[in-house]
Design an enzyme around this catalytic site. Structure first.
Site, PDB file in Angstrom:
ATOM      1  N   LYS A 134       0.816  -1.211   0.000  1.00  0.00           N
ATOM      2  CA  LYS A 134       0.000   0.000   0.000  1.00  0.00           C
ATOM      3  C   LYS A 134       0.853   1.265   0.000  1.00  0.00           C
ATOM      4  O   LYS A 134       2.046   1.247   0.286  1.00  0.00           O
ATOM      5  CB  LYS A 134      -0.988  -0.035   1.163  1.00  0.00           C
ATOM      6  CG  LYS A 134      -2.102  -1.053   0.908  1.00  0.00           C
ATOM      7  CD  LYS A 134      -3.232  -0.993   1.907  1.00  0.00           C
ATOM      8  CE  LYS A 134      -4.358  -1.936   1.464  1.00  0.00           C
ATOM      9  NZ  LYS A 134      -5.459  -2.001   2.433  1.00  0.00           N
ATOM     10  N   ARG A 169      -3.117 -10.235   4.724  1.00  0.00           N
ATOM     11  CA  ARG A 169      -3.481 -10.341   3.305  1.00  0.00           C
ATOM     12  C   ARG A 169      -2.346  -9.734   2.487  1.00  0.00           C
ATOM     13  O   ARG A 169      -2.037  -8.546   2.637  1.00  0.00           O
ATOM     14  CB  ARG A 169      -4.795  -9.591   3.059  1.00  0.00           C
ATOM     15  CG  ARG A 169      -5.315  -9.629   1.632  1.00  0.00           C
ATOM     16  CD  ARG A 169      -6.589  -8.800   1.530  1.00  0.00           C
ATOM     17  NE  ARG A 169      -7.186  -8.843   0.194  1.00  0.00           N
ATOM     18  CZ  ARG A 169      -6.866  -8.031  -0.808  1.00  0.00           C
ATOM     19  NH1 ARG A 169      -5.923  -7.103  -0.619  1.00  0.00           N
ATOM     20  NH2 ARG A 169      -7.475  -8.143  -1.979  1.00  0.00           N
TER      21      ARG A 169
END
Length: 305
Positions: A228, A269
Site C-alpha cells: 500500500k 493479506r
C-alpha cells in the site's frame, strides 16, 4: 496485547482450519486496474493458475476480487464483477483451495459462496449494499468487516479523525452491533482496520502501532497492508521524494506481517505470499520457544520452592 505478544492466535472462524500461527491470505485481483498488479490476472485462466500458485507458495487462503478499490477508482457493473469472479472462485474451490471473495455486493457474495467461497471479505463492512448482512447471515460464512467511510472515489477527503484509533474502534464496534442485530453471528465476524481506506500514512501507522485496541474487541483481526501507498511513502527516494513502486514494497510488507503476527493478528493479506509465509512461521516458532522457555523457568522455580 503489545507488539511483542506471544499469545496463541484466535480460534478460526467457522469452516476454517485451526493454525498455530497467523494465517496468510494471498491476493488474486481479477481486474485490469488494481493498484499493484492490475491486468496480470484479468484473464480467468491466468487468475486460476495464480491462485493455485499462491497456495503452493504457502497461502492458507486465496482472496479473489473483481473490482479495484484503489483510491479514486470507479465501480464496475454488477454483471461484470460476477463474470470476473465466480468462475475463478468455482475452479479454485474445486481444486481444494480455501477461497475468500473480495466484494461489496451481496449478489456477488451469495453466488461466490454457492461456488465454493468460504469467506466474504467486504471492504465496506456491509455498508455499501444493504442486502449484504442478510446474505452473510443466510450463508453462515465468515465475514470480514473492514473499517470504511465511503467509496474509493471519495475516500481521501474522508480521512479526518479526532483520534484515529479511538474512532476506528468505535466505528467498527458500531458495525459489529448492526450486523449482529441483522442476524449475523458473532463467530462469523473478522475485523479489519482498513489500512489505506480514508486514512493517511500517519493514520495507518497509528492503527498498526495500536493493533491491540482491535484484538481487544475479541474477534479475529485481518491486516491488509500489502504494497500500500503508506509503505511506498516510507520507502520514498530521499532525494526525489518519488514513492517506492508498488511491486518493490514486498520486503516492507513482510516486516508488517511479522509485527502483525506478533501483535495477535489472525491473518495477513498479501500479494507476495512466499516471503510472508516464511515470516509468520518464524514468528510462530519464536513464540513457541518463548512459551516453552518460560514454562521451564516457572517449573524450576516451583521445584526450587
Amino acid at each position: 496485547m503489545g507488539v511483542m505478544s506471544d499469545s496463541v492466535p484466535f480460534p478460526p472462524p467457522p469452516g476454517l482450519p485451526r493454525l498455530d500461527r497467523c494465517a496468510v491470505m494471498g491476493v488474486v485481483n481479477v481486474t485490469p486496474d488494481s493498484f499493484s498488479d492490475g491486468g496480470l490476472w484479468h484473464d480467468p485462466a491466468k487468475a486460476i493458475a495464480h491462485g493455485l500458485a499462491l497456495r503452493a507458495r504457502g497461502a492458507d487462503l486465496v482472496d479473489v476480487g473483481g473490482e479495484s478499490t484503489r483510491p479514486g477508482s470507479q465501480r464496475v457493473p454488477e454483471e461484470e464483477e460476477l463474470r470476473r469472479v465466480v468462475p475463478v472462485v468455482r475452479e479454485l474451490a474445486a481444486a481444494g483451495v480455501a477461497v475468500s471473495v473480495d466484494t461489496m455486493r451481496a449478489s456477488v457474495a451469495e453466488q461466490a459462496v454457492e461456488a465454493g467461497a468460504l469467506i466474504v471479505n467486504d471492504v465496506s463492512g456491509g455498508l455499501a449494499d444493504p442486502a449484504m448482512a442478510r446474505v452473510v447471515a443466510g450463508t453462515g460464512a465468515p465475514f470480514v468487516v473492514m473499517h470504511w467511510r465511503g467509496q474509493s472515489a471519495d475516500m481521501d477527503r474522508l480521512a479526518v479523525y479526532d483520534d484515529v484509533v479511538t474512532d476506528v474502534v468505535g466505528e467498527l464496534t458500531a458495525r459489529v452491533d448492526a450486523l449482529l442485530a441483522a442476524g449475523v453471528k458473532e463467530e462469523q465476524l473478522i475485523l479489519d482496520p482498513g489500512l489505506g481506506f480514508a486514512k493517511t500514512s500517519e493514520h495507518n501507522w497509528a492503527l498498526l502501532g495500536r493493533l491491540d485496541a482491535l484484538t481487544a474487541l475479541g474477534r479475529p483481526v485481518l491486516v491488509a497492508a500489502s504494497r500500500k501507498r503508506f509503505l511506498g511513502t516510507l520507502l520514498a527516494d530521499p532525494e526525489t521524494g518519488e514513492l517506492r513502486p508498488a511491486r518493490e514494497r514486498d520486503h516492507a510488507t513482510a516486516a508488517v506481517s511479522v509485527l502483525s503476527a506478533q501483535a495477535g493478528a489472525w491473518a495477513v493479506r498479501v500479494h507476495d505470499v512466499a516471503g510472508t509465509a516464511d515470516a509468520v512461521r518464524v514468528v510462530a516458532a519464536w513464540q513457541r520457544a518463548a512459551r516453552q522457555g518460560r514454562a521451564l523457568g516457572e517449573g524450576r522455580e516451583g521445584h526450587g520452592g
